[in-house]
Design an enzyme around this catalytic site. Sequence first.
Site, PDB file in Angstrom:
ATOM      1  N   ASN A  43       0.809  -1.293  -0.036  1.00  0.00           N
ATOM      2  CA  ASN A  43      -0.053   0.132   0.037  1.00  0.00           C
ATOM      3  C   ASN A  43       0.817   1.338   0.280  1.00  0.00           C
ATOM      4  O   ASN A  43       1.936   1.265   0.640  1.00  0.00           O
ATOM      5  CB  ASN A  43      -1.041  -0.171   1.242  1.00  0.00           C
ATOM      6  CG  ASN A  43      -0.310  -0.256   2.437  1.00  0.00           C
ATOM      7  OD1 ASN A  43       0.410  -0.957   2.698  1.00  0.00           O
ATOM      8  ND2 ASN A  43      -1.037   0.232   3.543  1.00  0.00           N
ATOM      9  N   VAL A  44       0.392   2.184  -0.368  1.00  0.00           N
ATOM     10  CA  VAL A  44       1.092   3.411  -0.845  1.00  0.00           C
ATOM     11  C   VAL A  44       0.159   4.698  -0.442  1.00  0.00           C
ATOM     12  O   VAL A  44      -0.841   5.001  -1.030  1.00  0.00           O
ATOM     13  CB  VAL A  44       1.462   3.813  -2.302  1.00  0.00           C
ATOM     14  CG1 VAL A  44       2.092   5.026  -2.285  1.00  0.00           C
ATOM     15  CG2 VAL A  44       2.498   2.633  -2.693  1.00  0.00           C
ATOM     16  N   GLU A  45       0.177   5.167   0.866  1.00  0.00           N
ATOM     17  CA  GLU A  45      -0.712   6.184   1.385  1.00  0.00           C
ATOM     18  C   GLU A  45      -0.365   7.632   0.911  1.00  0.00           C
ATOM     19  O   GLU A  45       0.572   7.761   0.082  1.00  0.00           O
ATOM     20  CB  GLU A  45      -0.597   6.193   2.828  1.00  0.00           C
ATOM     21  CG  GLU A  45      -1.339   5.013   3.288  1.00  0.00           C
ATOM     22  CD  GLU A  45      -1.663   4.690   4.834  1.00  0.00           C
ATOM     23  OE1 GLU A  45      -1.247   5.674   5.454  1.00  0.00           O
ATOM     24  OE2 GLU A  45      -2.335   3.772   5.069  1.00  0.00           O
ATOM     25  N   CYS A  54      -4.209   0.918  -2.638  1.00  0.00           N
ATOM     26  CA  CYS A  54      -4.106  -0.307  -1.813  1.00  0.00           C
ATOM     27  C   CYS A  54      -2.994  -1.043  -2.404  1.00  0.00           C
ATOM     28  O   CYS A  54      -2.414  -0.876  -3.470  1.00  0.00           O
ATOM     29  CB  CYS A  54      -5.472  -1.085  -2.051  1.00  0.00           C
ATOM     30  SG  CYS A  54      -6.705  -0.657  -0.837  1.00  0.00           S
ATOM     31  N   GLU A  56      -3.197  -4.271  -3.562  1.00  0.00           N
ATOM     32  CA  GLU A  56      -3.551  -4.815  -4.702  1.00  0.00           C
ATOM     33  C   GLU A  56      -3.562  -3.786  -5.966  1.00  0.00           C
ATOM     34  O   GLU A  56      -3.235  -4.454  -7.176  1.00  0.00           O
ATOM     35  CB  GLU A  56      -5.011  -5.488  -4.468  1.00  0.00           C
ATOM     36  CG  GLU A  56      -5.254  -6.242  -3.344  1.00  0.00           C
ATOM     37  CD  GLU A  56      -5.392  -5.880  -2.158  1.00  0.00           C
ATOM     38  OE1 GLU A  56      -5.002  -4.382  -1.754  1.00  0.00           O
ATOM     39  OE2 GLU A  56      -5.945  -6.474  -1.219  1.00  0.00           O
ATOM     40  N   CYS A  87     -10.149  -5.798   0.456  1.00  0.00           N
ATOM     41  CA  CYS A  87     -11.115  -4.783   0.475  1.00  0.00           C
ATOM     42  C   CYS A  87     -12.017  -4.783  -0.558  1.00  0.00           C
ATOM     43  O   CYS A  87     -11.606  -5.715  -1.530  1.00  0.00           O
ATOM     44  CB  CYS A  87     -10.644  -3.295   0.573  1.00  0.00           C
ATOM     45  SG  CYS A  87     -10.083  -2.443  -0.838  1.00  0.00           S
ATOM     46  N   CYS A  90     -10.785  -3.771  -3.972  1.00  0.00           N
ATOM     47  CA  CYS A  90      -9.781  -4.414  -4.647  1.00  0.00           C
ATOM     48  C   CYS A  90     -10.057  -6.187  -5.035  1.00  0.00           C
ATOM     49  O   CYS A  90      -9.802  -6.630  -5.880  1.00  0.00           O
ATOM     50  CB  CYS A  90      -8.444  -4.684  -3.712  1.00  0.00           C
ATOM     51  SG  CYS A  90      -7.788  -3.038  -3.404  1.00  0.00           S
TER      52      CYS A  90
HETATM   53  N1  THU Z   1      -5.237  -1.610   2.556  1.00  0.00           N
HETATM   54  C1  THU Z   1      -4.721  -2.392   1.388  1.00  0.00           C
HETATM   55  O1  THU Z   1      -3.672  -2.035   0.838  1.00  0.00           O
HETATM   56  N2  THU Z   1      -5.508  -3.363   0.723  1.00  0.00           N
HETATM   57  C2  THU Z   1      -6.643  -3.801   1.267  1.00  0.00           C
HETATM   58  O2  THU Z   1      -7.382  -4.656   0.656  1.00  0.00           O
HETATM   59  C3  THU Z   1      -7.202  -3.104   2.669  1.00  0.00           C
HETATM   60  C4  THU Z   1      -6.549  -1.911   2.876  1.00  0.00           C
HETATM   61  C5  THU Z   1      -4.620  -0.519   3.098  1.00  0.00           C
HETATM   62  C6  THU Z   1      -5.168   0.749   2.396  1.00  0.00           C
HETATM   63  C7  THU Z   1      -4.575   1.741   3.728  1.00  0.00           C
HETATM   64  O3  THU Z   1      -3.214   2.110   3.457  1.00  0.00           O
HETATM   65  C8  THU Z   1      -4.508   0.667   4.830  1.00  0.00           C
HETATM   66  O4  THU Z   1      -4.406  -0.614   4.508  1.00  0.00           O
HETATM   67  C9  THU Z   1      -5.655   0.862   5.801  1.00  0.00           C
HETATM   68  O5  THU Z   1      -6.658   0.988   5.336  1.00  0.00           O
END
Ligand code: THU
Length: 128
Positions: A43-45, A54, A56, A87, A90
């Site tokens: 994940n890259v915020e 996400c 994915e 999620c 994804c």
């Molecule tokens: N996140 C993912 O990378 N994939 C998922 O399927 C669920 C959520 C990440 C997004 C965010 O950076 C962190 O988890 C908290 O929601």
Amino acid sequence: MGRWDELQSAAREISGHAYAPYSDYRVGAAALTADGRIVVGCNVENASYGLTLCAECGLISQLIAGGGGRLTAFCCVDGSGRLIMPCGRCRQLLWEHGGAELELLTPLGIRTMAEILPQAFGPHDLMG
Ligand code: THU
């Protein structure tokens, strides 16, 4: 090493590259392609929270940039290496590139995409 061990270990490794300064929740995802490649993502915020990518998303980008193909097996883990579920958004991304038969290693065991995204909307809906 079996394919699930290999995938889980790839997911754990890539979770260490996550950029998650806001949630502090790291995610790593790994998948096997029909032609035997392993693709990964983390994940890259973003300071604009809603723009977060996400794990994915990165995985699918790597799949396409590396020549495309179908996904056959997938798993994702949190920063402690525990299996988590993709999620909702994804699941739709995974459906596009793996379809109903894609297998996922989940906290409840191996499941198919058809089980975790029932009655999915997908490419077939756009083909007449
Ligand atoms: N996140 C993912 O990378 N994939 C998922 O399927 C669920 C959520 C990440 C997004 C965010 O950076 C962190 O988890 C908290 O929601």
